[in-house]
Structure formats: structure tokens, C-alpha cells
Enzyme design. Structure first.
Site, mmCIF file in Angstrom:
data_model
loop_
_atom_site.group_PDB
_atom_site.id
_atom_site.type_symbol
_atom_site.label_atom_id
_atom_site.label_comp_id
_atom_site.label_asym_id
_atom_site.label_seq_id
_atom_site.Cartn_x
_atom_site.Cartn_y
_atom_site.Cartn_z
ATOM 1 N N ASP A 104 0.810 -1.220 0.000
ATOM 2 C CA ASP A 104 0.000 0.000 0.000
ATOM 3 C C ASP A 104 0.842 1.270 0.000
ATOM 4 O OD1 ASP A 104 -2.610 -1.154 0.269
ATOM 5 O OD2 ASP A 104 -2.076 -1.676 2.322
HETATM 6 C C1 BGC Z 1 0.206 0.909 6.318
HETATM 7 C C2 BGC Z 1 -0.229 -0.285 5.541
HETATM 8 C C3 BGC Z 1 -1.705 -0.352 5.555
HETATM 9 C C4 BGC Z 1 -2.327 0.949 5.098
HETATM 10 C C5 BGC Z 1 -3.808 0.860 5.267
HETATM 11 C C6 BGC Z 1 -0.439 2.143 5.770
HETATM 12 O O1 BGC Z 1 -0.071 3.235 6.505
HETATM 13 O O2 BGC Z 1 1.591 1.018 6.327
HETATM 14 O O3 BGC Z 1 0.329 -1.454 6.066
HETATM 15 O O4 BGC Z 1 -2.157 -1.350 4.706
HETATM 16 O O5 BGC Z 1 -1.831 2.016 5.824
HETATM 17 O O6 BGC Z 1 -4.479 2.022 5.018
HETATM 18 C C1 NOJ Z 2 -1.990 -4.065 5.035
HETATM 19 C C2 NOJ Z 2 -3.102 -4.255 4.060
HETATM 20 O O1 NOJ Z 2 -4.264 -4.693 4.683
HETATM 21 C C3 NOJ Z 2 -2.683 -5.193 2.991
HETATM 22 O O2 NOJ Z 2 -3.681 -5.288 2.051
HETATM 23 C C4 NOJ Z 2 -1.416 -4.687 2.383
HETATM 24 O O3 NOJ Z 2 -1.112 -5.492 1.344
HETATM 25 C C5 NOJ Z 2 -0.309 -4.538 3.392
HETATM 26 N N1 NOJ Z 2 -0.772 -3.654 4.387
HETATM 27 C C6 NOJ Z 2 1.012 -4.054 2.819
HETATM 28 O O4 NOJ Z 2 1.023 -2.724 2.524
#
Ligand code: BGC
Ligand code: NOJ
Length: 812
Positions: free
Chosen positions: A488
Site C-alpha cells: 500500500d
Molecule cells: C500501512 C499499511 C496499511 C495501510 C492501510 C499504511 O499506513 O503502512 O500497512 O495497509 O496504511 O491504510
Molecule cells: C496491510 C493491508 O491490509 C494489505 O492489504 C497490504 O497489502 C499490506 N498492508 C502491505 O502494505
């Protein structure tokens, strides 16, 4: 150092001191009524949607940590001494002993002080929208005891977001009603008349409180409520402010005597055309819920409900049971990992100690991956879940990143443009088909974006998922990344017009041409799965098209996605390579090494094995495999959120546990059982129990993240429970290392074991039959004996439902 131990027999984790490094939580509820509960009784409850129908209040990120919950106070009326048997919220009052047992959908917390023992069992009965607290108080003194018991919860005014922010309104809306000892919370009832909560007690009351200020006393906290201190409830009725529920019961206990007091907290909904509560009526009609309340206040009912719950879990966990040479493996596979998988099914990413229940809905990619871990336990519910997810897909194949569980509608706040999302639907559906063999599923009529009239067969949704990628290829022929892919925080189309400004959002900047090698790998995997599915549907032409598309993408990866010793990660907005030896930081990323090999890329020409060696050399640590190296030492606007994290945390070179199993699986694909299992053990929470002071999160479930080697707190876990980590680790150990893998044509037994193992035993339910499997020897599968008959290869064709099949798998 440990803070407890596993009781494998009871399938409980037993915490024997309350001051765990972090709240160690558990979940109540299996269907529509849910809650979280910590080892000191912190937490809250909700009905279906943790944001819109929250029953009780909980303040996240509080000091002290984890304050607010299902608290009981015991008061010695002879001396005025009082305490909470769950330690919180009266930690100053020392307990003589303490124990919390987290079981499957229930928690029991008990302790003793001054010869009075009190223990509370919390659970939500199957099929009901309520929870029970069964408190047992025992007088272990030589003399009789005069005691008071106080229950306490704080009501949330339903919409948790509003409840936590909109005080100008909600200090005036709170309303309760008390009748026959039952406290009814009916805020919102004036305008909606469709839901309310109740809080009841099995004993005659000495009094009650429903206004927080009256119960606690002005400017006092939960650690010393005035009503408890005085030994008398005030019978307060909340008008606005902060409605609570508290019952006051007096108990007289002879030496050695035990008394049981039951509290029931529940949610009730009125039918739309309610004859009892017609529009305009402000008084609740309690006749509907009264019998239910009475039923659950009875001791035998509570005991029966508890036994039903245990039987429910016996049945679910009966889907797969293993006996291997490794105790940590058995415990996680047989109980805790499977349990966590079911919790991710119920919660998605909504509610934990780290997820506030208001932030995130059901994830499109998250839920499709979670499914891999629970489809064998609840295939029917998995089917339903897939239909819900697919119905949010857009006609161009794109996906809302999340949807709301209550409305099942795509969530516009977060929107779309995560270009990996659609492909996960293919993997989710494939997992369902492999488990069940139910190919008629593909003909289910499913709308796009929930628009009535837009229904097409589910199969068409899968086609569009693939097409979505093919319609969005970049300059190298690799898939466009959009706002982000699985990672993400890798926001490569993000830039600022003003140098030095932080990145805007993760918008898919128009014309953004950043490409993802990870999506390319995922595409190859998904296209191959869809090819098989097309073939099984007799759509041979399509099968060939998808195979060709997979081949072509594989070639593109080898040409533009290979860096010499590992797979590259991406190309950014400006065409610069990411995850390459050319970069000063972020040279190698874990995700494409895992996903490209899962797609079969590089298996024939040695690239896969080379990439995995690079992972071992550059990314593996004793606590797990980090996401990338070297960590970004400073913020880089052209990469987005990833570099906003300090080195070693989260996506910036943390051990992002979700990705590790991809490497485990990839290692089994190149035949390296030792490495696969070694990686598995590094993350296995039970195997990390010994280092609980470092790991800090619960030793019975996976956490999303463990701090990487660049972090000062290397080895420290965060964000336990709600993560794709659960499903993928389960898949890695059960389907690839132990090798019991459902496939379209039947059940495969293809273990890739660590050396030194002489086999293992397993029982697997599959399409209605039970397989008693015994694996012998080491090396790869040579042949099977299925009920004594030799079968070459690794595939057992499905047996008749109801039958029990003896399988011997001979490795050589
Ligand atoms: C995090 C991710 C997460 C995302 C969700 C980010 O700040 O690092 O792991 O999936 O937020 O919105
Ligand atoms: C958490 C999210 O829920 C997942 O979909 C994503 O792939 C990981 N963060 C890595 O960014």
C-alpha cells in the site's frame, strides 16, 4: 521470558500475570455479535459493524493502555476494601493470584484477594446477539463474607466515530430506561426505533447506575468509583452525558461457599413494521427481549451455551489436524492459526487492539486472501463472502479497495486504483473451487458495483479481473501499479508540484505509468488458475488465451523484471527502476521474489532459485525476512508512504509477516524444505513465546509486522491478529511444507519436509470425506497407497462424501 503458557488439552492460552507487555486480546462472538476482550477485561462489543453499531465504549491509545471494558468490582462490605478481579481498572489493588484463559471465542479471567476468589467467564452464545458474563465468587476464608458486586460498562452511542468526536451533539442525546432490574440503552431510539441494547443481571439488585458521573463521582476514574467505594449504587438515570450500565448486587457467603451471578449484555433490533413500537412511541416494548434475557440469565443455559460453543469449535477445527515432530507446528495448525483465520474472516481488518473499528471496512484483496485460510472450515460462508466481494467489483474489472460490512457497498472514501485488487478475486474463487469442487458457483449471477440489472455470471467477473490488468500495461509491458499494489505504501505515481512538500494522497496521478513486477507475478499466477478453470468449463479457446497471456507476462518479467540476481520491484512514474542493484537504497524487495516464483516464473531456468538465494543472503534475519534492503534512510517523495516510515518499521524494511510465507512456498517449489521450514519457525508465534519480552505481542497469533534489523527494537511485533499473515502462513505450512493441498481434481499430498523428519500424520476433511493420512520417509512423494491401492503421483481423487479414506504417502 514468558507471561503464560499453552494449555494444549483445553486449547487455551493461559496468562499468569496481568502486566503483559501489551494487552493480549481475544475475540468473542462467531456470527453477528462480536467483541474484543483483553487479558485484563478491556475491550468492547458491537453488532455486525464496529463503527455503526457499537454497543460499548473503548478509548484507543489510552493511558493507561487498554482502559475501558467489561469490568466487575468486588467489595468487602465489612472492611470497605474493593478491587477488580481482572486487575484493571484497579491495578493498585494487589491480587494474591491471577489467571486469564483465552479460549476459542471465550475468555475466563479470575483472581483472589484476601480470601475471596472471583472468576468471570465471558462469551457470546452461538446464534444470539448477546454476551454473557458468568461471575463465580468463592469465599475461601474461614469466616463468612458480606460482599457487594458491581458490574460496569460504558455505552457507546452507536456510531463510534461520532461518539468519539461530536460532543456538542452527543452530550445531549443519551437515553436509558430501567425496568425490572434491566438497564436499556436507547439512544437513537427517538428517531429510528429500530435498535437498542440491554444489560441484565441474574440477581435482585441493591441498586444500579446509568450515569457515569454518578457512578464514578466527579473527577474520579474507573480505578475508584464512588459508588463502589461507598458500597451503594445511586440509582442514577442518564439524561445525556455518558450513559453507563452498572448493577449492584449484595452477596452473603458462608465459608467455602460459591455463588454465581450472571450478567447479560445484548443487542436487539425491532422489525421494520413493528406493531409493538409504532412510530412515535418512545417507550421500549420489552416483551420481545424479556424471555430471551431470562433464558440467558439461567445458569444451566449459560453452561449449555458454553458447551455448544466448544462443540462448534471442535467441529470447525476438525477440518485439519496434524501430528508432526514439531510441537509449535501442531499447536498453530490444529488450533491457533486456524482460529486466527476464522477471526480474520469475521473481522477482516475492522477491530483489534490496533484497528479501531472505524478506520477500515472489508478489504477486497484482504478478504480474498483471508479466504485461503478458512475456506476448508466454512466453505458455505466463504461462498457467500466471495459473492459479496464480487458484487462490489466494477464493470471495467476494477475494485473498490474496501466495502462496508453493514451495507456491503464499495467504500468511496478509499476508492479504487489499487491495481492488484481484481486479481485476488481469481485466487479466492480458485481456492473455493479447489476445496469444494462446486463449479456451478461460476454461474452465480453477480452484479457490478451492486447495481441491480447488471448481473452477469461470476465467471465473467474473473474474466474482467484479468482484462483489467491487460488493459493497463505500461511502457515495459508490465502492469501499471496505479495507486499501489499489495504494498500500500509504494506509491510510485505520487509526486508533488512543490519540491519538498510531502506526497499528496496516494492518487493515481493521471497518466501515471509506474509499473509493478509484483502485479506481473500475481497476474501470471492468476492467469494460470483461470486457464485451468476455463478448461474445466470446456472453454478451451479461452484456456489457451490465458495460458498464452501468462507465458507472455512471464517473458516480460524475465526481460524487464530481472535484475541479475533477483526480481526487480517496479518502475516509477519517471521510468526509473525500483528494487535493483542500480538503486542506492531499496535494492531488493521481498514481494516479487515470492510472487513471481508462486506464478512459476524462473522455475525452469534457475532464476527462481537464484532469487531465493538472494533473499536468504540479503533479507533474512533471525526474526523473519525483512521487506526490503537497504531501508530508506530518508523520505523520498517519488516513492510515497513507504519512506515515511523510520527504517525497520512497516513497509520500510520491517518484517512484514504477510510476505514471508510467499518465500516459504517458493522454497518448497524449488524443493528446499529446510529453508522453507526454517523461515516458518522464525515467525511461528508459539516458537517465539520464549522471547515474549522482545516479541511483546500475543504468542498465540501472528502479528502483521515485526520490527526489522534496521529498527532499534528489532524483533518487536505489532498489529497482531488482523492480517493476511494468518492465512498465508497456514497455507505455507499445511499446503506446501506438509503438502496437503486441495486442487481442482482432488487432494494432493506433496510434502516438502525439513530433513530429519521421518514423516507425520494428518486427518483432513475434504469434500465431505475424511482422509487419514500418514506420510512416511523423507524426500519427495513417490507414490500413495489409497485404502491399500497404489496410486502413482500425488493426487487422490475425491472419495464419496461420508467415507473415511486411509492414505499412506511414501516419500523417497
Ligand atoms: C500501512 C499499511 C496499511 C495501510 C492501510 C499504511 O499506513 O503502512 O500497512 O495497509 O496504511 O491504510
Ligand atoms: C496491510 C493491508 O491490509 C494489505 O492489504 C497490504 O497489502 C499490506 N498492508 C502491505 O502494505
Amino acid at each position: 521470558m514468558r507471561y503464560g503458557h499453552f494449555d494444549d488439552e483445553q486449547r487455551e492460552y493461559v496468562i499468569d500475570r496481568p502486566d503483559t507487555p501489551l494487552p493480549w486480546i481475544n475475540y468473542l462472538g462467531t456470527d453477528a455479535y462480536y467483541g474484543i476482550v483483553s487479558n485484563t477485561a478491556g475491550g468492547y462489543s458491537f453488532y455486525r459493524d464496529a463503527r455503526l453499531r457499537r454497543l460499548t465504549r473503548y478509548r484507543y491509545n489510552n493511558a493507561p493502555l487498554d482502559l475501558g471494558g467489561r469490568y466487575v468490582y468486588v467489595r468487602d462490605d465489612a472492611t470497605g476494601d474493593y478491587w477488580s478481579p481482572s486487575w484493571q481498572p484497579t491495578p493498585e489493588r494487589e491480587l494474591d493470584d491471577y489467571e486469564c484463559r483465552h479460549g476459542l471465542s471465550y475468555t475466563r479471567i479470575g483472581s483472589a484477594r484476601g480470601g475471596i476468589r472471583a472468576e468471570t467467564l465471558y462469551y457470546a452464545p452461538l446464534g444470539e446477539t448477546l454476551e454473557v458474563w458468568r461471575v463465580r465468587v468463592t469465599n475461601e476464608r474461614e469466616t463468612s463474607a458480606e460482599l457487594s458486586l458491581f458490574s460496569s460498562i460504558e455505552f457507546c452511542l452507536w456510531d463510534a466515530q461520532d461518539d468519539a468526536t461530536n460532543y456538542q451533539r452527543n452530550f445531549s442525546t443519551g437515553q436509558v430506561e430501567v425496568a425490572d432490574g434491566v438497564i436499556y440503552h436507547k439512544t437513537e431510539y427517538r428517531e429510528r426505533r429500530d435498535h437498542f441494547a440491554y444489560f441484565a443481571c441474574s440477581e435482585p439488585l441493591s441498586g444500579f447506575d446509568t450515569q457515569r458521573e454518578a457512578f464514578l463521582g466527579p473527577y474520579r476514574g474507573w480505578d475508584r468509583p464512588a459508588a463502589v467505594e461507598n458500597g451503594a449504587a445511586t440509582n442514577s438515570i442518564a439524561h445525556g452525558w455518558q450513559p453507563i450500565g452498572s448493577h449492584h448486587v449484595r452477596l452473603s457467603l458462608a465459608p467455602g461457599a460459591t455463588r454465581e451471578v450472571i450478567f447479560v449484555l445484548g443487542y436487539a433490533e425491532n422489525p421494520k413494521d413493528d406493531k409493538f413500537d409504532p412510530p412515535g412511541s418512545q417507550t421500549l416494548n420489552k416483551t420481545r427481549v424479556r424471555p430471551l434475557i431470562e433464558r440467558w440469565l439461567r445458569s444451566e443455559q449459560v453452561q449449555m451455551g458454553y458447551e455448544d460453543l466448544r462443540a462448534y469449535w471442535d467441529d470447525l477445527l476438525g477440518g485439519l489436524n496434524v501430528r508432526t515432530p514439531d510441537g509449535d507446528t501442531d499447536r498453530m495448525v490444529n488450533v491457533w492459526n486456524a482460529y486466527q483465520n476464522l477471526v480474520t474472516f469475521n473481522m477482516s481488518r475492522s477491530t483489534s487492539f490496533y484497528e479501531s473499528g472505524i478506520g477500515r471496512g472489508m478489504g477486497f484483496r484482504d478478504s480474498n486472501q483471508d479466504l485461503l485460510g478458512f475456506v476448508h472450515m466454512v466453505p458455505e460462508r466463504a461462498r457467500e463472502r466471495i459473492l459479496d466481494i464480487a458484487a462490489t467489483q466494477k464493470a471495467d474489472g476494477g475494485a473498490y479497495h474496501q466495502y462496508q460490512p453493514l451495507t456491503k457497498r464499495g467504500n468511496n472514501d478509499i476508492g479504487d486504483g489499487f491495481n492488484d485488487d481484481p486479481l485476488w478475486l481469481i485466487l479466492g474463487v480458485a481456492a473455493y473451487l479447489k476445496e469444494t469442487g462446486d463449479h456451478t458457483f461460476l454461474d452465480e449471477q453477480v452484479p457490478f458495483d451492486n447495481v441491480p440489472g447488471s448481473e452477469v455470471p461470476l465467471y465473467e467477473h474473473l474474466r474482467r479481473s484479468l482484462k483489467y490488468t491487460l488493459d493497463r500495461l505500461g511502457p515495459h509491458g508490465l502492469p501499471l501499479i496505479g495507486r499501489a499494489d499489495w504494498n500500500d505504501c509504494l506509491n510510485l505515481n505520487c509526486f508533488s508540484d512543490t519540491p519538498g512538500e510531502p506526497f499528496q494522497t496516494t492518487e493515481n496521478a493521471s497518466g501515471g505509468v509506474a509499473e509493478s513486477v509484483f502485479i506481473a507475478g500475481l497476474f501470471v499466477l492468476a492467469a494460470k488458475e483461470l486457464a485451468v478453470i476455463a478448461g474445466l468449463r470446456g472453454q478451451d479457446g479461452e484456456e489457451a488465451v490465458y495460458r498464452a497471456a501468462a507465458e507472455k507476462m512471464s517473458g516480460t518479467i524475465s526481460e524487464h523484471g530481472w535484475d541479475g540476481a533477483w526480481f526487480r520491484r517496479a518502475y516509477d512514474f519517471h521510468g526509473n527502476v525500483i528494487g535493483s542493484g542500480e538503486n542506492d537504497e531499496g535494492q531488493i524487495f521481498i514481494e516479487p521474489q515470492g510472487m513471481c516464483v508462486l506464478g512459476g516464473v524462473g522455475l525452469d531456468d534457475g532464476l527462481a532459485a537464484r532469487a531465493l538465494d538472494s533473499v536468504a543472503e540479503r533479507l533474512a534475519t533471525p526474526h523473519g525476512i525483512v521487506l526490503q534492503q537497504p531501508a530508506y534512510s530518508s523520505y523520498r517523495i517519488e516513492l510515497g508512504e513507504i519512506s515515511s516510515y523510520p527504517p525497520g518499521y512497516k513497509e520500510n524494511a520491517g518484517i512484514f509477516c504477510h510476505t514471508n510465507p510467499w518465500i516459504m512456498i517458493a522454497e518448497t517449489m524449488v524443493g528446499n524444505g529446510d529453508r522453507a521450514f526454517d523461515y516458518y519457525k522464525r515467525l511461528n508465534p508459539s516458537a517465539r513465546e520464549e522471547i515474549s519480552e522482545t516479541h511483546r505481542c500475543e504468542p498465540y497469533v501472528y502479528a502483521q509486522m515485526i520490527a526489522g534489523r534496521d529498527a532499534p527494537t528489532h524483533g518487536e511485533a505489532k498489529n497482531s491478529w488482523l492480517s493476511g499473515t494468518a492465512a498465508w502462513n497456514y497455507v505455507a505450512i499445511t499446503q506446501w511444507i506438509l503438502g496437503i493441498r486441495p486442487d481442482f481434481a482432488g487432494l494432493r499430498i506433496d510434502p516438502v519436509l525439513p530433513s530429519g523428519w521421518e514423516g507425520f500424520e494428518a486427518v483432513r476433511r475434504f469434500r465431505g470425506a475424511t482422509y487419514e493420512i500418514s506420510v512416511r520417509g523423507s524426500g519427495r512423494i513417490d507414490h500413495l497407497l489409497v485404502d491399500g491401492t497404489r496410486v502413482d503421483g500425488d493426487l487422490i481423487p475425491p472419495a464419496a462424501p461420508g467415507s473415511v479414506v486411509r492414505v499412506e504417502a511414501i516419500l523417497a
